[in-house]
Design an enzyme around this catalytic site. Structure first.
Site, PDB file in Angstrom:
ATOM      1  N   LYS A 191       0.840  -1.208   0.000  1.00 23.54           N
ATOM      2  CA  LYS A 191       0.000   0.000   0.000  1.00 23.54           C
ATOM      3  C   LYS A 191       0.876   1.259   0.000  1.00 23.54           C
ATOM      4  O   LYS A 191       0.604   2.219  -0.720  1.00 23.54           O
ATOM      5  CB  LYS A 191      -0.936  -0.014   1.215  1.00 23.54           C
ATOM      6  CG  LYS A 191      -2.078  -1.012   1.036  1.00 23.54           C
ATOM      7  CD  LYS A 191      -2.813  -1.361   2.313  1.00 23.54           C
ATOM      8  CE  LYS A 191      -3.744  -2.548   2.029  1.00 23.54           C
ATOM      9  NZ  LYS A 191      -4.398  -3.096   3.207  1.00 23.54           N
ATOM     10  N   GLN A 227      -4.878  -2.074   9.543  1.00 23.35           N
ATOM     11  CA  GLN A 227      -4.682  -3.373   8.891  1.00 23.35           C
ATOM     12  C   GLN A 227      -5.264  -4.498   9.760  1.00 23.35           C
ATOM     13  O   GLN A 227      -4.961  -4.586  10.946  1.00 23.35           O
ATOM     14  CB  GLN A 227      -3.177  -3.596   8.636  1.00 23.35           C
ATOM     15  CG  GLN A 227      -2.865  -4.833   7.826  1.00 23.35           C
ATOM     16  CD  GLN A 227      -3.416  -4.770   6.397  1.00 23.35           C
ATOM     17  OE1 GLN A 227      -3.287  -3.772   5.701  1.00 23.35           O
ATOM     18  NE2 GLN A 227      -4.061  -5.838   5.965  1.00 23.35           N
ATOM     19  N   ASP A 240     -11.323   2.343   3.320  1.00 21.42           N
ATOM     20  CA  ASP A 240     -11.597   0.920   3.111  1.00 21.42           C
ATOM     21  C   ASP A 240     -13.093   0.689   2.874  1.00 21.42           C
ATOM     22  O   ASP A 240     -13.489  -0.363   2.368  1.00 21.42           O
ATOM     23  CB  ASP A 240     -11.169   0.128   4.363  1.00 21.42           C
ATOM     24  CG  ASP A 240      -9.964  -0.751   4.098  1.00 21.42           C
ATOM     25  OD1 ASP A 240      -9.651  -0.972   2.917  1.00 21.42           O
ATOM     26  OD2 ASP A 240      -9.354  -1.211   5.075  1.00 21.42           O
TER      27      ASP A 240
END
Ligand code: NAP
Length: 302
Positions: free
Chosen positions: A54, A98, A121
């Site tokens: 990322k 995460q 997200d």
């Protein structure tokens, strides 16, 4: 005739080129730099590799990014404080925690603490609701389903009026992609069926699909005779079925297979995504796209 292979690697690269230009333009005209923070608790090797990917993508696009790695024993209260700090930081437009988190931390409480307007997200209940309402309300589409939509549209498949069948009803893939395809407007407006372990005659449903999206996590679940000739098949499944020696490094690497019997299905489908190299490369790219969108919204750029 053999199916067209939909390359997620190529489409993701194309979108990243578009984003790179958009970011340069934002910097030049408005002095705005998209900011992304990732919070990783512990050192789970798969998570470390996802987070590294990322940041590599964020760096290539010219983002401002913070990799906030925390020890495994970080308390939930301290993690919530950290999220609060980034919620208030005007340089940060996207916050990503995460997953999975260590067992002593309540994942739901943590995800719900992220400002929905920085939830790139798209997992916050507010964004799930916004997607359900649809139209301009749908702010951040979750990354894997958003990537699937891009793959279908950019491969030239018409979704309007199409029979779309989704195999799987998870909160991260099945339900959101079904919802996206159900919306009015471009890249959607489909007639959607969702099948799962409670479905009778799954093969008959799949056989009706002009666009078949499979996200079950069962290698080879979809047989070639379940596919309508000429259909667009998007295989989301990533299943480790063994290990092999890498020709490049000599190290053992996992053998990955999708949920569709690829070799047989490509003789019937009109187009199909491979595994790996199909949906996988799109997910990080859509995270970058959401971060750019968030930066624009925060800065009031149209
Ligand atoms: P999940 O949470 O395990 O959900 C799987 C869904 O498939 C469930 O709704 C389940 O039905 C359904 N299902 C499982 N076996 C089935 C069967 N035999 N017949 C019919 N339905 C069945 O999985 P997920 O998170 O959605 O992920 C699915 C796959 O996509 C996995 O292989 C995952 O690794 C992959 N994935 C890839 C990406 C990417 O490429 N970037 C991202 C996310 C996920 P029930 O609800 O009835 O149990």
């Amino acid at each position: 005739m053999a199916a067209k292979i939909i390359s997620g690697t190529e489409i993701a690269a194309q979108i990243r080129e578009e984003l790179k230009k958009e970011v340069a333009d934002m910097k030049e005209k408005h002095g705005v730099v998209p900011g992304l923070v990732t919070i990783l608790v512990g050192k789970n090797p798969a998570s470390v590799s996802y987070v590294t990917g990322k940041h590599k993508a964020a760096d290539e696009l010219g983002f401002f990014s913070i990799q906030d790695d925390q020890p495994e024993d970080l308390s939930e209260a301290d993690l919530l404080k950290l999220i609060d700090k980034y919620n208030k930081d005007p340089k940060v437009h996207g916050i990503l925690v995460q997953l999975p988190l260590p067992k002593h931390i309540d994942e739901k409480r943590v995800l719900n603490a992220i400002d929905p307007d920085k939830d790139v997200d798209g997992f916050h209940p507010v964004n799930v609701g916004r997607l359900m309402i649809g139209g301009k309300e749908a702010k951040f589409l979750p990354c894997t389903p958003a990537g699937i939509q891009e793959l279908i549209v950019r491969s030239g498949f018409e979704t309007a009026g199409a029979e779309v069948v989704v195999v799987g009803r998870s909160n991260i893939v099945g339900k959101p992609i079904a919802n996206i395809m159900l919306q009015k407007g471009k890249g959607a407006n489909a007639t959607v069926t969702v099948v799962h372990t409670g479905t009778k005659n799954m093969d008959a449903h799949c056989k009706r699909a002009d666009i078949l999206i499979v996200a079950a996590g069962v290698p080879g679940l979809v047989k070639p005779e379940w596919i309508k000739p000429g259909a667009c098949v998007i295989d989301v499944g990533v299943n480790r079925v063994g290990e092999k020696k890498s020709e490049k490094t000599g190290k053992m690497v996992p053998i990955l297979k999708g949920d569709v019997d690829f070799d047989a299905a490509k003789e019937i489908a009109g187009a199909i995504t491979p595994v790996p190299g199909g949906v996988g490369p799109m997910t990080i790219t859509m995270l970058m796209k959401n971060t750019v969108k968030s930066a624009k919204t925060h800065a009031g750029i149209e």
